[in-house]
Design a protein around this motif. Structure first.
Motif, PDB file in Angstrom:
ATOM      1  N   ASP A 139       0.863  -1.183   0.000  1.00 44.54           N
ATOM      2  CA  ASP A 139       0.000   0.000   0.000  1.00 44.54           C
ATOM      3  C   ASP A 139       0.895   1.225   0.000  1.00 44.54           C
ATOM      4  OD1 ASP A 139      -1.805   2.048   0.368  1.00 44.54           O
ATOM      5  OD2 ASP A 139      -2.547   1.348   2.308  1.00 44.54           O
ATOM      6  N   HIS A 140       0.965   1.882  -1.156  1.00 36.44           N
ATOM      7  CA  HIS A 140       1.761   3.093  -1.290  1.00 36.44           C
ATOM      8  C   HIS A 140       0.873   4.271  -0.909  1.00 36.44           C
ATOM      9  CE1 HIS A 140       4.102   6.034  -4.081  1.00 36.44           C
ATOM     10  NE2 HIS A 140       4.561   6.075  -2.854  1.00 36.44           N
ATOM     11  N   MET A 141       0.996   4.733   0.313  1.00 41.94           N
ATOM     12  CA  MET A 141       0.047   5.702   0.849  1.00 41.94           C
ATOM     13  C   MET A 141       0.148   7.069   0.183  1.00 41.94           C
ATOM     14  SD  MET A 141      -0.078   4.638   4.907  1.00 41.94           S
ATOM     15  CE  MET A 141       1.694   4.541   5.180  1.00 41.94           C
ATOM     16  N   ASP A 142       1.249   7.351  -0.497  1.00 44.82           N
ATOM     17  CA  ASP A 142       1.343   8.601  -1.245  1.00 44.82           C
ATOM     18  C   ASP A 142       0.462   8.603  -2.486  1.00 44.82           C
ATOM     19  OD1 ASP A 142       2.877  10.253   0.254  1.00 44.82           O
ATOM     20  OD2 ASP A 142       4.746   9.938  -0.835  1.00 44.82           O
ATOM     21  N   ASP A 143       0.035   7.444  -2.934  1.00 44.64           N
ATOM     22  CA  ASP A 143      -0.902   7.359  -4.054  1.00 44.64           C
ATOM     23  C   ASP A 143      -2.269   7.850  -3.553  1.00 44.64           C
ATOM     24  OD1 ASP A 143      -2.799   6.478  -6.018  1.00 44.64           O
ATOM     25  OD2 ASP A 143      -1.405   4.920  -6.673  1.00 44.64           O
ATOM     26  N   PRO A 144      -2.859   8.872  -4.183  1.00 41.22           N
ATOM     27  CA  PRO A 144      -4.142   9.405  -3.700  1.00 41.22           C
ATOM     28  C   PRO A 144      -5.262   8.368  -3.655  1.00 41.22           C
ATOM     29  CG  PRO A 144      -3.148  10.922  -5.269  1.00 41.22           C
ATOM     30  CD  PRO A 144      -2.336   9.655  -5.325  1.00 41.22           C
ATOM     31  N   LEU A 185       8.290  13.976  -2.763  1.00 42.20           N
ATOM     32  CA  LEU A 185       9.451  14.332  -3.571  1.00 42.20           C
ATOM     33  C   LEU A 185       9.216  14.012  -5.043  1.00 42.20           C
ATOM     34  CD1 LEU A 185      12.377  15.335  -3.666  1.00 42.20           C
ATOM     35  CD2 LEU A 185      13.113  12.978  -3.225  1.00 42.20           C
ATOM     36  N   SER A 186       8.611  12.862  -5.325  1.00 40.11           N
ATOM     37  CA  SER A 186       8.374  12.466  -6.713  1.00 40.11           C
ATOM     38  C   SER A 186       7.382  13.400  -7.388  1.00 40.11           C
ATOM     39  CB  SER A 186       7.854  11.028  -6.770  1.00 40.11           C
ATOM     40  OG  SER A 186       8.809  10.129  -6.260  1.00 40.11           O
ATOM     41  N   ALA A 187       6.384  13.874  -6.644  1.00 40.14           N
ATOM     42  CA  ALA A 187       5.415  14.807  -7.226  1.00 40.14           C
ATOM     43  C   ALA A 187       6.091  16.115  -7.595  1.00 40.14           C
ATOM     44  CB  ALA A 187       4.265  15.044  -6.247  1.00 40.14           C
ATOM     45  N   ARG A 188       6.979  16.594  -6.734  1.00 41.36           N
ATOM     46  CA  ARG A 188       7.719  17.816  -7.052  1.00 41.36           C
ATOM     47  C   ARG A 188       8.583  17.612  -8.289  1.00 41.36           C
ATOM     48  NH1 ARG A 188       8.674  18.107  -1.343  1.00 41.36           N
ATOM     49  NH2 ARG A 188      10.849  17.494  -1.641  1.00 41.36           N
ATOM     50  N   VAL A 239       8.122  15.774 -10.892  1.00 39.47           N
ATOM     51  CA  VAL A 239       7.398  15.729 -12.175  1.00 39.47           C
ATOM     52  C   VAL A 239       6.456  16.906 -12.344  1.00 39.47           C
ATOM     53  CG1 VAL A 239       7.560  13.215 -12.284  1.00 39.47           C
ATOM     54  CG2 VAL A 239       5.528  14.269 -11.268  1.00 39.47           C
ATOM     55  N   GLY A 240       6.424  17.817 -11.378  1.00 43.08           N
ATOM     56  CA  GLY A 240       5.584  18.998 -11.509  1.00 43.08           C
ATOM     57  C   GLY A 240       4.118  18.762 -11.278  1.00 43.08           C
ATOM     58  N   ALA A 241       3.763  17.714 -10.531  1.00 46.79           N
ATOM     59  CA  ALA A 241       2.351  17.429 -10.245  1.00 46.79           C
ATOM     60  C   ALA A 241       1.892  18.275  -9.067  1.00 46.79           C
ATOM     61  CB  ALA A 241       2.151  15.949  -9.940  1.00 46.79           C
ATOM     62  N   SER A 242       0.888  19.124  -9.287  1.00 48.47           N
ATOM     63  CA  SER A 242       0.425  20.009  -8.223  1.00 48.47           C
ATOM     64  C   SER A 242      -1.048  19.804  -7.880  1.00 48.47           C
ATOM     65  CB  SER A 242       0.650  21.469  -8.620  1.00 48.47           C
ATOM     66  OG  SER A 242      -0.054  21.780  -9.811  1.00 48.47           O
ATOM     67  N   THR A 243      -1.716  18.885  -8.576  1.00 46.62           N
ATOM     68  CA  THR A 243      -3.115  18.566  -8.278  1.00 46.62           C
ATOM     69  C   THR A 243      -3.263  17.069  -8.077  1.00 46.62           C
ATOM     70  OG1 THR A 243      -3.814  18.188 -10.575  1.00 46.62           O
ATOM     71  CG2 THR A 243      -3.847  20.487  -9.765  1.00 46.62           C
ATOM     72  N   ILE A 244      -4.328  16.670  -7.392  1.00 44.78           N
ATOM     73  CA  ILE A 244      -4.587  15.253  -7.173  1.00 44.78           C
ATOM     74  C   ILE A 244      -4.750  14.528  -8.508  1.00 44.78           C
ATOM     75  CG2 ILE A 244      -6.246  13.597  -6.235  1.00 44.78           C
ATOM     76  CD1 ILE A 244      -4.562  14.912  -4.090  1.00 44.78           C
ATOM     77  N   ALA A 245      -5.425  15.160  -9.446  1.00 44.49           N
ATOM     78  CA  ALA A 245      -5.620  14.533 -10.755  1.00 44.49           C
ATOM     79  C   ALA A 245      -4.287  14.296 -11.453  1.00 44.49           C
ATOM     80  CB  ALA A 245      -6.535  15.395 -11.623  1.00 44.49           C
ATOM     81  N   ASP A 246      -3.408  15.296 -11.416  1.00 45.60           N
ATOM     82  CA  ASP A 246      -2.095  15.146 -12.045  1.00 45.60           C
ATOM     83  C   ASP A 246      -1.275  14.049 -11.375  1.00 45.60           C
ATOM     84  OD1 ASP A 246      -2.571  17.125 -13.874  1.00 45.60           O
ATOM     85  OD2 ASP A 246      -1.444  18.680 -12.809  1.00 45.60           O
ATOM     86  N   THR A 266      -2.335  11.480  -9.571  1.00 44.29           N
ATOM     87  CA  THR A 266      -2.918  10.167  -9.849  1.00 44.29           C
ATOM     88  C   THR A 266      -2.562   9.707 -11.257  1.00 44.29           C
ATOM     89  OG1 THR A 266      -4.765  10.639  -8.348  1.00 44.29           O
ATOM     90  CG2 THR A 266      -5.061   8.844  -9.935  1.00 44.29           C
ATOM     91  N   GLU A 267      -2.629  10.624 -12.196  1.00 38.01           N
ATOM     92  CA  GLU A 267      -2.245  10.287 -13.571  1.00 38.01           C
ATOM     93  C   GLU A 267      -0.790   9.842 -13.635  1.00 38.01           C
ATOM     94  OE1 GLU A 267      -1.781  12.438 -17.961  1.00 38.01           O
ATOM     95  OE2 GLU A 267      -2.697  13.522 -16.294  1.00 38.01           O
ATOM     96  N   GLN A 268       0.062  10.489 -12.856  1.00 40.69           N
ATOM     97  CA  GLN A 268       1.472  10.108 -12.856  1.00 40.69           C
ATOM     98  C   GLN A 268       1.670   8.719 -12.273  1.00 40.69           C
ATOM     99  OE1 GLN A 268       3.865  11.854 -14.332  1.00 40.69           O
ATOM    100  NE2 GLN A 268       5.394  10.296 -13.861  1.00 40.69           N
ATOM    101  N   MET A 269       0.905   8.363 -11.238  1.00 36.53           N
ATOM    102  CA  MET A 269       0.978   7.017 -10.674  1.00 36.53           C
ATOM    103  C   MET A 269       0.588   5.977 -11.719  1.00 36.53           C
ATOM    104  SD  MET A 269       1.849   7.225  -7.356  1.00 36.53           S
ATOM    105  CE  MET A 269       3.028   8.394  -8.027  1.00 36.53           C
TER     106      MET A 269
END
Length: 278
Positions: free
Chosen positions: A196-201, A220-223, A225-232, A234-237
């Protein structure tokens, strides 16, 4: 010394540590030694670790927060186990994960770095995955890949003895690629052991429910790739899951001119879209 040595690296998310540390301790085998490296100065997170101090084999606190490479090499340098592992503080491992992975290692000497699968069922592409599923003696099966994520894995000490520790600026992915070049077989155990990767929304235990949550304490991974929204995010995951399922098993693709060509295309996509593909 034998047994298993596992490192948990903690930072500034006490909500996660209060779940991940007791889960790790509860899923440890009788001969598992749990090490904790605590980064940063967050008092609440440190208190969450100290609540279990008497059950830890080793504890180290570094207020400077050197990241993950230094703690990983610390464990690899000082631990004496036959098997080595790391679990991130945002991950919960499935009960029995260590027993399954160690049994696979014992029965298939060629296995190098094998691990738990962190993506939800909806991210699995059966057609892509089928091309990389491979069967081994004693009924063991892997979703082959030359690297796994740096959490929820188990590796043989013999791998480390052959290829050495993480080099300066080397990622865990690149280190795994070195082990594959040395002849070791890596991948995710199948049927999947769940992490369970809890950083995954989409995780039921995530702290990320709104865009504001993500912006307040971005992973750190969200920063990266420039993901600043939950949708972004989640798409990256989802995209990350597809990347590893589609990744080539031809090691030449990760070195030399093929890698240079890939990196050129990656930089171009980043320039055009503002996003990194992985």
């Amino acid at each position: 010394m034998g047994g298993i040595d596992i490192l948990l690296v903690t930072y500034n998310r006490p909500e996660y540590v209060r779940l991940s540390l007791p889960r790790l301790l509860d899923t440890a085998t009788a001969d598992t030694r749990v090490w904790v490296w605590h980064n940063g100065t967050d008092a609440e997170t440190l208190a969450a670790v100290q609540a279990y101090r008497d059950r830890l084999h080793r504890f180290h606190h570094d207020p400077a927060n050197p990241g993950l490479r230094e703690p990983t090499n610390w464990l690899w340098r000082e631990a004496g186990g036959d098997y080595l592992s790391k679990v991130d503080d945002d991950c919960l491992e499935q009960p029995g994960w260590l027993e399954t992975l160690r049994r696979a290692h014992e029965q298939v000497p060629q296995f190098g770095v094998i691990g738990a699968w962190r993506f939800p069922e909806e991210d699995l592409d059966p057609e892509l995955a089928a091309r990389k599923l491979a069967d081994y003696p004693h009924g063991h099966r892997l979703l082959r890949n030359h690297w796994v994520q740096g959490s929820g894995y188990l590796l043989k000490r013999a791998v480390l003895e052959q290829v050495g520790p993480l080099r300066p600026e080397e990622s865990f992915t690149r280190w795994c690629l070195r082990t594959a070049r040395a002849g070791w077989i890596n991948g995710w155990y199948h049927p999947f052991i769940r992490e369970d990767h809890m950083d995954d929304p989409r995780s039921p235990n995530t702290i990320y429910h709104t865009d504001a949550d993500l912006r307040a304490r971005p992973p750190l991974s969200a920063r990266a790739v420039g993901a600043s929204t939950i949708a972004d995010w989640t798409e990256q995951m989802t995209h990350s899951a597809r990347i590893v399922q589609a990744a080539s098993l031809d090691l030449d693709d990760y070195y030399g001119w093929k890698l240079r060509r890939y990196n050129l295309g990656r930089r171009l996509r980043r320039a055009l879209t503002g996003r990194a593909p992985w």
